[in-house]
Design a protein around this motif. Structure first.
Motif, PDB file in Angstrom:
ATOM      1  N   GLU A   3       0.900  -1.174  -0.033  1.00 19.74           N
ATOM      2  CA  GLU A   3      -0.026  -0.053   0.157  1.00 19.74           C
ATOM      3  C   GLU A   3       0.916   1.314   0.022  1.00 19.74           C
ATOM      4  OE1 GLU A   3      -3.219   0.052   3.022  1.00 19.74           O
ATOM      5  OE2 GLU A   3      -3.395  -2.193   2.669  1.00 19.74           O
ATOM      6  N   PRO A   4       0.514   2.305  -0.758  1.00 24.12           N
ATOM      7  CA  PRO A   4       1.235   3.531  -0.597  1.00 24.12           C
ATOM      8  C   PRO A   4       1.257   4.300   0.763  1.00 24.12           C
ATOM      9  CG  PRO A   4      -0.876   3.813  -1.669  1.00 24.12           C
ATOM     10  CD  PRO A   4      -0.871   2.398  -1.460  1.00 24.12           C
ATOM     11  N   ASP A   5       2.745   4.706   0.992  1.00 25.33           N
ATOM     12  CA  ASP A   5       2.614   5.217   2.229  1.00 25.33           C
ATOM     13  C   ASP A   5       1.803   6.657   2.531  1.00 25.33           C
ATOM     14  OD1 ASP A   5       4.636   3.696   2.897  1.00 25.33           O
ATOM     15  OD2 ASP A   5       6.457   5.027   2.197  1.00 25.33           O
ATOM     16  N   ILE A   6       1.403   6.880   3.621  1.00 24.55           N
ATOM     17  CA  ILE A   6       0.360   8.017   4.228  1.00 24.55           C
ATOM     18  C   ILE A   6       1.180   8.669   5.321  1.00 24.55           C
ATOM     19  CG2 ILE A   6      -1.790   8.881   4.979  1.00 24.55           C
ATOM     20  CD1 ILE A   6      -2.986   6.022   3.705  1.00 24.55           C
ATOM     21  N   CYS A   7       1.514  10.090   5.005  1.00 24.25           N
ATOM     22  CA  CYS A   7       1.849  10.860   5.965  1.00 24.25           C
ATOM     23  C   CYS A   7       1.386  12.217   6.070  1.00 24.25           C
ATOM     24  CB  CYS A   7       3.600  10.942   5.834  1.00 24.25           C
ATOM     25  SG  CYS A   7       3.974  11.904   4.364  1.00 24.25           S
ATOM     26  N   ASP A   8       1.316  12.851   7.040  1.00 27.71           N
ATOM     27  CA  ASP A   8       0.894  14.212   7.155  1.00 27.71           C
ATOM     28  C   ASP A   8       1.666  15.273   6.394  1.00 27.71           C
ATOM     29  OD1 ASP A   8      -0.914  13.685   9.000  1.00 27.71           O
ATOM     30  OD2 ASP A   8       0.457  14.068  10.897  1.00 27.71           O
ATOM     31  N   ALA A   9       1.034  16.191   5.804  1.00 29.24           N
ATOM     32  CA  ALA A   9       1.989  17.115   5.158  1.00 29.24           C
ATOM     33  C   ALA A   9       3.074  17.787   5.565  1.00 29.24           C
ATOM     34  CB  ALA A   9       0.982  18.531   4.775  1.00 29.24           C
ATOM     35  N   LEU A  10       3.160  18.027   6.849  1.00 26.70           N
ATOM     36  CA  LEU A  10       4.223  18.457   7.575  1.00 26.70           C
ATOM     37  C   LEU A  10       4.676  17.244   8.350  1.00 26.70           C
ATOM     38  CD1 LEU A  10       3.101  22.244   8.248  1.00 26.70           C
ATOM     39  CD2 LEU A  10       4.609  21.311   6.451  1.00 26.70           C
ATOM     40  N   ASP A  11       5.207  16.213   7.854  1.00 21.72           N
ATOM     41  CA  ASP A  11       5.768  15.082   8.690  1.00 21.72           C
ATOM     42  C   ASP A  11       7.213  15.595   9.097  1.00 21.72           C
ATOM     43  OD1 ASP A  11       6.908  14.769   6.245  1.00 21.72           O
ATOM     44  OD2 ASP A  11       6.837  12.419   6.478  1.00 21.72           O
ATOM     45  N   GLN A  12       7.958  16.381   8.205  1.00 21.62           N
ATOM     46  CA  GLN A  12       9.346  16.786   8.789  1.00 21.62           C
ATOM     47  C   GLN A  12       9.165  18.319   8.669  1.00 21.62           C
ATOM     48  OE1 GLN A  12      12.195  15.015   9.056  1.00 21.62           O
ATOM     49  NE2 GLN A  12      11.116  13.371   9.279  1.00 21.62           N
ATOM     50  N   VAL A  13       9.826  18.870   9.863  1.00 24.92           N
ATOM     51  CA  VAL A  13       9.568  20.308  10.114  1.00 24.92           C
ATOM     52  C   VAL A  13      11.101  20.938   9.590  1.00 24.92           C
ATOM     53  CG1 VAL A  13       9.461  22.371  11.550  1.00 24.92           C
ATOM     54  CG2 VAL A  13       8.078  20.111  11.865  1.00 24.92           C
ATOM     55  N   CYS A  14      10.829  22.000   8.791  1.00 30.49           N
ATOM     56  CA  CYS A  14      12.000  22.518   8.542  1.00 30.49           C
ATOM     57  C   CYS A  14      12.132  24.200   8.771  1.00 30.49           C
ATOM     58  CB  CYS A  14      12.654  22.374   6.915  1.00 30.49           C
ATOM     59  SG  CYS A  14      11.467  23.077   5.985  1.00 30.49           S
ATOM     60  N   VAL A  15      13.462  24.663   8.563  1.00 29.46           N
ATOM     61  CA  VAL A  15      13.455  26.057   8.789  1.00 29.46           C
ATOM     62  C   VAL A  15      14.190  26.713   7.877  1.00 29.46           C
ATOM     63  CG1 VAL A  15      12.960  26.221  11.291  1.00 29.46           C
ATOM     64  CG2 VAL A  15      15.333  25.674  10.553  1.00 29.46           C
ATOM     65  N   ILE A  16      14.137  28.073   7.524  1.00 29.56           N
ATOM     66  CA  ILE A  16      14.800  28.791   6.586  1.00 29.56           C
ATOM     67  C   ILE A  16      15.668  29.987   7.400  1.00 29.56           C
ATOM     68  CG2 ILE A  16      14.931  30.219   4.759  1.00 29.56           C
ATOM     69  CD1 ILE A  16      12.254  28.709   3.770  1.00 29.56           C
TER      70      ILE A  16
END
Length: 62
Positions: A3-16
């Motif tokens: 089955e395809p992976d399902i994740c939240d839109a922001l499963d990895q938080v990044c900063v600029i």
């Protein structure tokens, strides 16, 4: 069949980072935290896309 992976839109938080009028590419929080103190200077903030995927459309200056 897998089955395809399902994740939240922001499963990895990044900063600029913005430093000396330069916008750096996004970094994961763990990477930013591991930088030497002189590399941590500037203003750090998360991207604020209006819709999913919009952060990839932001221009990169550097």
């Amino acid at each position: 069949m897998p089955e395809p992976d399902i994740c939240d839109a922001l499963d990895q938080v990044c900063v600029i980072r913005v430093h000396d009028d330069r916008i750096h590419l996004p970094s994961y929080l763990g990477v930013a935290a591991a930088l030497r103190p002189m590399e941590q200077s500037g203003t750090w903030s998360p991207p604020h896309p209006d819709v999913g995927g919009a952060a990839r459309a932001y221009p990169s200056h550097g």
